[in-house]
Enzyme design. Structure first.
Site, PDB file in Angstrom:
ATOM      1  N   CYS B  78       2.221  -2.323   8.982  1.00 29.91           N
ATOM      2  CA  CYS B  78       3.434  -1.983   9.647  1.00 29.91           C
ATOM      3  C   CYS B  78       3.354  -2.163  11.185  1.00 29.91           C
ATOM      4  O   CYS B  78       2.888  -3.242  11.754  1.00 29.91           O
ATOM      5  CB  CYS B  78       3.989  -0.851   9.344  1.00 29.91           C
ATOM      6  SG  CYS B  78       5.879  -0.714   9.844  1.00 29.91           S
ATOM      7  N   HIS B 180       5.102  -1.865   3.635  1.00 23.62           N
ATOM      8  CA  HIS B 180       4.201  -0.953   3.289  1.00 23.62           C
ATOM      9  C   HIS B 180       3.450  -1.064   1.896  1.00 23.62           C
ATOM     10  O   HIS B 180       4.460  -0.749   0.788  1.00 23.62           O
ATOM     11  CB  HIS B 180       4.982   0.399   3.334  1.00 23.62           C
ATOM     12  CG  HIS B 180       5.272   0.980   4.702  1.00 23.62           C
ATOM     13  ND1 HIS B 180       4.669   1.565   5.283  1.00 23.62           N
ATOM     14  CD2 HIS B 180       6.084   0.668   5.616  1.00 23.62           C
ATOM     15  CE1 HIS B 180       4.793   1.872   6.844  1.00 23.62           C
ATOM     16  NE2 HIS B 180       5.969   1.003   6.902  1.00 23.62           N
ATOM     17  N   GLU B 182       1.668   0.731   0.365  1.00 19.29           N
ATOM     18  CA  GLU B 182       1.390   2.179  -0.446  1.00 19.29           C
ATOM     19  C   GLU B 182       2.915   2.647  -0.738  1.00 19.29           C
ATOM     20  O   GLU B 182       3.211   3.871  -1.474  1.00 19.29           O
ATOM     21  CB  GLU B 182       0.916   3.141   0.580  1.00 19.29           C
ATOM     22  CG  GLU B 182       1.578   3.630   1.686  1.00 19.29           C
ATOM     23  CD  GLU B 182       1.950   2.657   2.928  1.00 19.29           C
ATOM     24  OE1 GLU B 182       1.669   1.529   2.889  1.00 19.29           O
ATOM     25  OE2 GLU B 182       2.443   3.251   4.044  1.00 19.29           O
TER      26      GLU B 182
END
Lengths: 270, 201
Positions: B78, B180, B182
């Site tokens: 990001c 992202h 994750e």
């Protein structure tokens, strides 16, 4: 192009050890659905795009904290998590962000003190602040209200707070717009007239708010079938549809719903 | 296989820590630049605005430069991707790490800003880090700016949000995503797993 999101909502009663997910009907009657972090894992595996946890604990004696629920969940659930219920300042917001939450939702506390939205968004960004609105139709038209045409006639929408137990006199559409200017990055819009009724989303309400604000709107309240989700995505600019009972009580799972939507031309993540 | 997650004091690193742990890496959150020296892989997470991020990241700059020269695998996420550039429209006074020539620009005003939600990848160049990822797979994005490298061959994937938005960049030992991983479900975990594997090789 951004996909339309499907978001299961877990209303959490943290008055018992481990907590439990409950579901009210028209904001009253209660059914039990399971343990919060276990249900969250299941919904993640089924393809949930995001998961919302709302703390609705009524009893004064708490046996579980939301931070602990989020910590357990975020070990094995890798989609955005939003947390709400009783967050009334930057400090309680920080606690849930540190536990692994990506967004917080505010409702009553923001109606009482709108600056709260700015305080949290300044620190964590607009994308981390979701304004939740519980809106009820009012057919008695008043000066200065934002009037929406419905099949039952013209109405305006009043914001409720304290979990639907009290009314504010505040116009929901105007409030959505003001909250966005204060830094809310998303609106979680629940129709009190539809919540728990299984009659489908309030299309005129969702449509009016989605047209009014430039941030994503999550439609909520009344969803009982994939047809209801299809309807809200076809007829409004809602970015996401939120539902609880339809997933909790085994009527449909998220994967089936998404397949249904994709076959009918809705862009969803499979 | 220690993977250092650079904690430059902007908060929540829980998600990336959990995700790396889940796919079999041994993540460690580090607060001091000298701790980067022993790391076998480095993750630069992204939080906040460009200028704010660089203010806090700058004390890690020389340690990151050394790791880059030592060919330590580095994964930036990001804003972590954006600070690899020289500068950003978001914070014109701030200077980035400058590893990539080019600019970070704002998303077009015709679309929802920030872009927030799941969007599909268009893969420009197959790389090891994207093994198991197919054209059209969706990932979770939250951002208002995106990187535009002068050397377009650095871009390995894009996503469509008003324009073709740089979604992933790769060269040498560096991999960076605007999305992202994750927070992107099984597909995001697959990319993190590829990263963990690249360290083992």
């Amino acid at each position: 192009m951004l996909a339309r999101r499907i978001i299961p909502c877990l209303d959490c009663d943290l008055g018992v050890p481990g907590g439990r997910v409950v579901k009210g009907i028209e904001f009253k009657q209660i059914r039990y659905a399971g343990v919060p972090w276990e249900l969250a894992s299941q919904y993640y595996a089924d393809g949930a795009d995001e998961i919302v946890f709302l703390d609705i604990t009524a009893s004064h004696e708490r046996r579980e904290t939301m931070t602990s629920v989020i910590k357990k969940t975020s070990r094995s659930v890798f989609v955005p998590l939003a947390v709400g219920g009783g967050i009334n300042g930057v400090e309680p917001a920080r606690e849930v962000f540190n536990a692994g939450a990506d967004k917080i939702t505010v409702n009553t506390s923001a109606l009482k003190r709108p600056e709260l939205i700015r305080e949290i968004s300044d620190r964590y960004g607009n994308q981390a602040v979701v304004l939740a609105i519980d809106a009820k139709r009012r057919y008695t038209l008043e000066e200065g209200r934002e009037i929406v045409q419905t099949e039952q006639g013209p109405c305006w929408f009043e914001c409720s707070f304290y979990g639907g137990r009290q009314f504010t006199g505040i116009d929901a559409i105007a409030w959505a717009s003001k909250a966005v200017s204060l830094g809310a990055g998303e609106i979680l819009l629940t129709s009190m007239d539809r919540d728990g009724t299984y009659d489908g989303f309030d299309i005129p309400l969702t449509s009016a708010v989605a047209k009014r604000v430039k941030v994503p709107v999550i439609a909520s309240g009344g969803c009982a079938s994939p047809q209801h989700m299809l309807e809200v995505f076809k007829k409004t600019d809602a970015s996401a549809a939120l539902a609880a009972s339809i997933f909790h009580f085994g009527e449909w799972n998220i994967r089936n719903v998404k397949t249904y939507l994709r076959e009918r031309g809705v862009n969803v993540r499979i | 296989m220690t993977i250092a997650i650079v904690d430059y004091g902007m908060g929540n690193l829980f998600s990336i820590y959990n995700a790396l742990d889940y796919v079999g890496g041994s993540p460690k959150i580090i607060n001091e630049p000298d701790e980067l020296a022993g790391a076998e892989g480095i993750v630069v997470p992204g939080v906040g605005a460009f200028g704010q991020c660089m203010d806090r990241l700058c004390r890690f700059e020389s340690a990151l430069n050394s790791a880059r020269e030592c060919a330590t695998p580095i994964f930036a996420i990001c804003i972590g991707l954006q600070v690899l550039f020289e500068a950003s429209e978001e914070s014109p006074a701030a200077r980035g790490l400058g590893w990539i020539k080019g600019r970070v620009v704002k998303l077009p005003s015709s679309v929802m800003i920030p872009q927030m939600g799941w969007n599909s990848l268009s893969i420009k160049r197959p790389v090891e880090m994207l093994q198991g990822i197919e054209e059209g797979d969706m990932f979770y994005f939250v951002h208002s700016y995106y990187g535009l490298p002068e050397d377009k061959s650095l871009i390995v994937a894009t996503t469509e949000h008003g324009v073709a938005v740089t979604a992933a960049i790769a060269w040498d030992n560096i991999f960076a995503t605007q999305f992202h991983p994750e927070k992107s479900g099984a597909k995001g975990l697959r990319i993190l797993e590829n990263f963990v594997r690249s360290i083992r090789c």
